[in-house]
Design an enzyme around this catalytic site. Structure first.
Site, short mmCIF file in Angstrom:
data_model
loop_
_atom_site.label_atom_id
_atom_site.label_comp_id
_atom_site.label_asym_id
_atom_site.label_seq_id
_atom_site.Cartn_x
_atom_site.Cartn_y
_atom_site.Cartn_z
N CYS A 181 -2.11 -4.59 8.78
CA CYS A 181 -1.45 -5.78 8.23
C CYS A 181 -0.87 -6.64 9.35
CB CYS A 181 -0.32 -5.38 7.28
SG CYS A 181 -0.89 -4.47 5.84
N ARG A 190 -5.93 -5.99 -0.04
CA ARG A 190 -5.99 -7.19 0.83
C ARG A 190 -6.82 -8.25 0.09
NH1 ARG A 190 -4.17 -5.05 5.60
NH2 ARG A 190 -4.46 -2.81 5.71
C1 BEZ Z 1 -2.23 -0.94 7.58
O1 BEZ Z 1 -2.41 -0.43 8.67
O2 BEZ Z 1 -1.99 -2.13 7.44
C2 BEZ Z 1 -2.34 -0.08 6.35
C3 BEZ Z 1 -3.27 0.94 6.35
C4 BEZ Z 1 -3.37 1.73 5.21
C5 BEZ Z 1 -2.55 1.51 4.12
C6 BEZ Z 1 -1.66 0.45 4.14
C7 BEZ Z 1 -1.55 -0.34 5.26
#
Ligand code: BEZ
Length: 216
Positions: free
Chosen positions: A52, A129
C-alpha cells in the site's frame, strides 16, 4: 425471500454512488467532490503496510499529472482518520513524499460496501485494491480490482485515464496496448452505405470494420 448474501456492486456505466465521509482533507460529499472533474477513487487494504505504501506514494508522485488532466485523486481504507494522518506523516518523514489527496477513513465500511471494495473471499476486514474511474458527469467508466498481494500499475492507471479521455474527445475506441500519440480505431460502419464510404476512405485499414486514424 430476499437473499441477504447478495451484494450489489456498482458497474461500468452506473452513476457513482454518492456518500458523505471523513477524509484527511476534512468531510466531503462525494457528488460535490466530483463536480465537473474526472475522479479516480482507489482503495487500499491498510495503512502502514508495504505494498500500500508503494502504491499510495505512486499516486502522490503523479498527482500533478492527474491534476493537469482535470482528474482528482481520492484514496480509501478501513482505517481511522488518526491512522491515516499518522501514516501520511510517517511517509513524508521517511520518504519525503506528501500524500496531499484526500484519504477516506472508512472505519464503518460504509463506502467500501457501497463500492464493492469488501470482497470477503479475499478479506472480511480490509478493502481490496479497487480503482474506480468516474467521469465529470458522475458516471463510472472503468473499474479495476486487484487482490491484497498484488500492487497496481500506475502507468496502466494513467494510460486508462488518457484512453477514456481520448475516446470521449475524438469519439473513437482504443486498441490493445494503445498509448497516447498512437492511432485510434474508428467505430465500425453501421450501414452498407457507410461501409462503402469506409472502403473508399484513407484510413489505415485491415478491412472496413478495423480501421484506424490519427488523433490529437
Ligand atoms: C500490503 O503490503 O500493502 C498488504 C499486503 C497484504 C495484505 C494487506 C496489505
Amino acid at each position: 425471500m430476499e437473499n441477504q448474501n447478495v451484494v450489489t456492486m456498482p458497474r461500468i456505466g452506473d452513476p457513482a454512488p454518492d456518500f458523505k465521509a471523513m477524509t484527511t482533507q476534512g468531510m466531503i460529499q462525494f457528488s460535490e467532490f466530483i463536480k465537473d472533474s474526472w475522479v479516480i477513487l482507489f482503495s487500499h487494504p491498510a495503512d502502514f503496510t508495504p505494498v500500500c505504501t508503494t502504491e499510495m506514494t505512486g499516486f502522490a508522485l503523479r498527482e500533478d499529472e492527474f491534476t493537469k488532466l482535470n482528474t482528482k485523486l481520492i484514496g480509501l481504507s478501513i482505517d481511522s482518520i488518526h491512522s491515516h494522518v499518522a501514516w501520511v506523516n510517517n511517509v513524508r518523514e521517511k520518504m519525503g513524499i506528501l500524500m496531499k489527496f484526500p484519504i477516506i477513513a472508512d472505519i464503518d465500511m460504509k463506502v467500501s460496501k457501497l463500492y464493492g471494495m469488501l470482497q470477503p473471499g479475499e478479506s472480511e476486514t480490509a478493502a481490496v485494491r479497487a480503482v474506480f474511474f468516474i467521469d465529470p458527469n458522475g458516471k463510472i467508466r472503468l473499474i479495476m480490482y486487484y487482490p491484497l498481494n498484488v500492487g497496481r500499475n500506475m502507468d496502466e492507471i494513467m494510460r486508462a485515464l488518457l484512453a477514456l479521455q481520448a475516446a470521449d474527445k475524438y469519439k473513437v475506441a482504443l486498441p490493445l496496448n494503445w498509448q497516447p500519440g498512437e492511432k485510434a480505431i474508428v467505430p465500425p460502419p453501421k450501414t452498407i452505405d457507410e461501409m462503402e464510404e469506409r472502403l473508399k476512405s484513407d484510413y489505415e485499414m485491415i478491412d472496413f470494420y478495423l480501421a484506424k486514424k490519427p488523433i490529437g
